[in-house]
Design an enzyme around this catalytic site. Structure first.
Site, short mmCIF file in Angstrom:
data_model
loop_
_atom_site.label_atom_id
_atom_site.label_comp_id
_atom_site.label_asym_id
_atom_site.label_seq_id
_atom_site.Cartn_x
_atom_site.Cartn_y
_atom_site.Cartn_z
N ILE A 193 4.19 -0.59 8.07
CA ILE A 193 5.30 -1.53 7.86
C ILE A 193 6.62 -0.82 7.54
O ILE A 193 7.67 -1.17 8.08
CB ILE A 193 4.95 -2.50 6.71
CG1 ILE A 193 3.78 -3.37 7.14
CG2 ILE A 193 6.15 -3.35 6.31
CD1 ILE A 193 3.05 -4.03 5.99
N THR A 238 0.84 -1.21 0.00
CA THR A 238 0.00 0.00 0.00
C THR A 238 0.87 1.25 0.00
O THR A 238 0.50 2.27 -0.59
CB THR A 238 -0.98 0.05 1.19
OG1 THR A 238 -0.23 -0.04 2.41
CG2 THR A 238 -2.00 -1.08 1.13
N HIS A 258 0.10 -16.73 -4.75
CA HIS A 258 -1.07 -16.38 -5.55
C HIS A 258 -0.68 -15.92 -6.96
O HIS A 258 -1.46 -15.25 -7.63
CB HIS A 258 -1.90 -15.30 -4.84
CG HIS A 258 -2.50 -15.78 -3.55
ND1 HIS A 258 -2.97 -14.94 -2.58
CD2 HIS A 258 -2.71 -17.03 -3.09
CE1 HIS A 258 -3.44 -15.67 -1.56
NE2 HIS A 258 -3.29 -16.93 -1.85
N CYS A 260 -2.17 -22.25 -29.03
CA CYS A 260 -3.11 -23.38 -28.91
C CYS A 260 -4.56 -22.93 -28.82
O CYS A 260 -5.44 -23.79 -28.63
CB CYS A 260 -2.75 -24.24 -27.71
SG CYS A 260 -3.31 -23.55 -26.14
N CYS A 266 -1.79 -24.50 -22.38
CA CYS A 266 -0.43 -24.96 -22.67
C CYS A 266 0.62 -24.29 -21.78
O CYS A 266 1.79 -24.67 -21.82
CB CYS A 266 -0.08 -24.75 -24.14
SG CYS A 266 0.27 -23.04 -24.59
P1 NAD Z 1 -5.67 -7.84 2.71
O1 NAD Z 1 -6.10 -6.72 1.84
O2 NAD Z 1 -6.67 -8.83 3.13
O3 NAD Z 1 -5.04 -7.26 4.04
C1 NAD Z 1 -4.04 -6.27 4.03
C2 NAD Z 1 -3.74 -5.91 5.48
O4 NAD Z 1 -2.65 -5.01 5.48
C3 NAD Z 1 -4.91 -5.20 6.18
O5 NAD Z 1 -5.21 -5.91 7.37
C4 NAD Z 1 -4.37 -3.79 6.48
O6 NAD Z 1 -4.72 -3.34 7.75
C5 NAD Z 1 -2.88 -3.99 6.42
N1 NAD Z 1 -2.14 -2.83 5.92
C6 NAD Z 1 -2.39 -2.11 4.79
N2 NAD Z 1 -1.43 -1.18 4.61
C7 NAD Z 1 -0.56 -1.30 5.65
C8 NAD Z 1 0.63 -0.63 6.02
N3 NAD Z 1 1.15 0.34 5.26
N4 NAD Z 1 1.26 -1.02 7.16
C9 NAD Z 1 0.74 -2.03 7.93
N5 NAD Z 1 -0.37 -2.71 7.61
C10 NAD Z 1 -1.02 -2.35 6.48
O7 NAD Z 1 -4.44 -8.50 2.00
P2 NAD Z 1 -3.98 -9.99 1.94
O8 NAD Z 1 -4.03 -10.59 3.30
O9 NAD Z 1 -2.73 -9.98 1.20
O10 NAD Z 1 -5.10 -10.74 1.06
C11 NAD Z 1 -5.60 -10.20 -0.13
C12 NAD Z 1 -5.30 -11.02 -1.37
O11 NAD Z 1 -5.36 -10.14 -2.45
C13 NAD Z 1 -3.92 -11.57 -1.42
O12 NAD Z 1 -4.05 -12.92 -1.43
C14 NAD Z 1 -3.27 -11.08 -2.71
O13 NAD Z 1 -3.16 -12.15 -3.61
C15 NAD Z 1 -4.24 -10.14 -3.32
N6 NAD Z 1 -3.79 -8.73 -3.47
C16 NAD Z 1 -2.51 -8.45 -3.84
C17 NAD Z 1 -2.10 -7.14 -3.99
C18 NAD Z 1 -0.68 -6.89 -4.38
O14 NAD Z 1 -0.07 -7.73 -5.00
N7 NAD Z 1 -0.10 -5.74 -4.03
C19 NAD Z 1 -2.98 -6.10 -3.76
C20 NAD Z 1 -4.30 -6.40 -3.40
C21 NAD Z 1 -4.68 -7.74 -3.25
ZN ZN Z 2 -1.74 -22.12 -25.22
#
Ligand code: NAD
Ligand code: ZN
Length: 251
Positions: free
Chosen positions: A240, A30, A123, A159, A134
């Protein structure tokens, strides 16, 4: 505002670790401008995910999936690793962190310098596509150019199979090798650090549980509470980048 005592405690746990494993969710990205799913204003507060069976069965679902994907393209392409990613990459380089298990599909761990072999993508990856029949890899730019002229969902040039971003949708089976590697790394961990995951998506969220049961220390850095907070040795409801960046000494 960051939690000084928490950062110090995190640094101590990192210094004591021999085989740390990092587990990341959308929350680590994020701060790079990619919205997560479950925070207020997150993607799923606005639209329901398209599951795999619908993608296979319906051309309209595929069209919608590709529309959504290209609507996000500028966000994904423009995103750069942030302080959290850099701190993780530094820990990998130092040998403290053996591997990064990620639910993310954005490729930002690799972009921050973590070698491919140390990133386990549970994922998949949305920065390219594959043929569901394929397995041929397809780049997004030509798919986008064609889609924007006719809105016909892409088929494989080799394919004729259906082409989908290389991500794992709901209803799609988990990647076997990634799951095996993630389990082995989890069982080898003496410190398991969750960064930015709501820990509600299974089977992925089973790994921190497994690590803790297996005797690892468990750390959770997440803005909001998670269902595993009460089992963790250290919980920081903090951003984070500042938290891990502070603990590791990375800007
Ligand atoms: P989620 O959206 O369910 O949870 C994200 C968590 O991160 C939330 O609880 C939130 O409070 C916390 N958060 C957000 N920003 C933060 C920060 N700066 N510092 C601390 N905490 C913070 O995400 P998930 O558990 O990864 O599940 C969602 C699914 O969606 C995943 O499986 C993923 O495949 C996919 N996804 C991926 C992306 C990406 O690749 N960037 C983005 C959106 C969704
Ligand atoms: Zn193919």
């Amino acid at each position: 505002m960051s939690d000084r005592t928490g950062i110090t405690r995190l640094r101590e746990l990192l210094e004591a670790a021999h085989h740390a494993v990092v587990f990341t969710g959308a929350g680590i990205s994020t701060e790079s401008g990619i919205p997560d799913f479950r925070s207020p204003g997150g993607i799923w507060t606005r639209m329901a995910p398209i599951d795999f069976q619908d993608f296979i069965a319906s051309e309209e679902a595929r069209r919608e999936a590709w529309r959504r994907r290209f609507a996000m393209e500028d966000t994904f392409r423009g995103a750069e690793p942030n302080r959290g990613h850099r701190a993780v990459a530094t820990l990998v380089r130092r040998g403290t962190v053996a591997s990064v298990i990620t639910q993310n599909i954005d490729g930002l761990h690799q972009a921050s310098g973590v070698p491919d072999r140390q990133v386990i993508e549970l994922h998949g990856n949305t920065t390219y596509a594959t043929c569901l029949d394929c397995g041929e890899r397809h780049e997004l730019a030509p798919i986008r150019a064609a889609f924007e002229t006719n809105e016909i969902p892409p088929h494989c040039v080799k394919c004729e199979g259906l082409v989908k971003t290389a991500t794992i949708s709901f209803g799609q089976s988990m990647p076997v090798l990634a799951m095996q590697r993630a389990e082995a790394e989890t069982l080898a961990a003496d410190l398991f650090i969750v960064l930015g995951s709501s820990l509600v998506v299974y089977p992925a969220a089973g790994f921190p549980e497994l690590a803790k049961h297996n005797g690892a220390r468990l750390v959770i850095v997440n803005r909001e509470e998670t269902g595993l907070d009460r089992y963790a040795d250290l919980v920081l409801h903090e951003p984070i980048g500042d938290t891990l960046g502070g603990a590791v000494g990375v800007n």
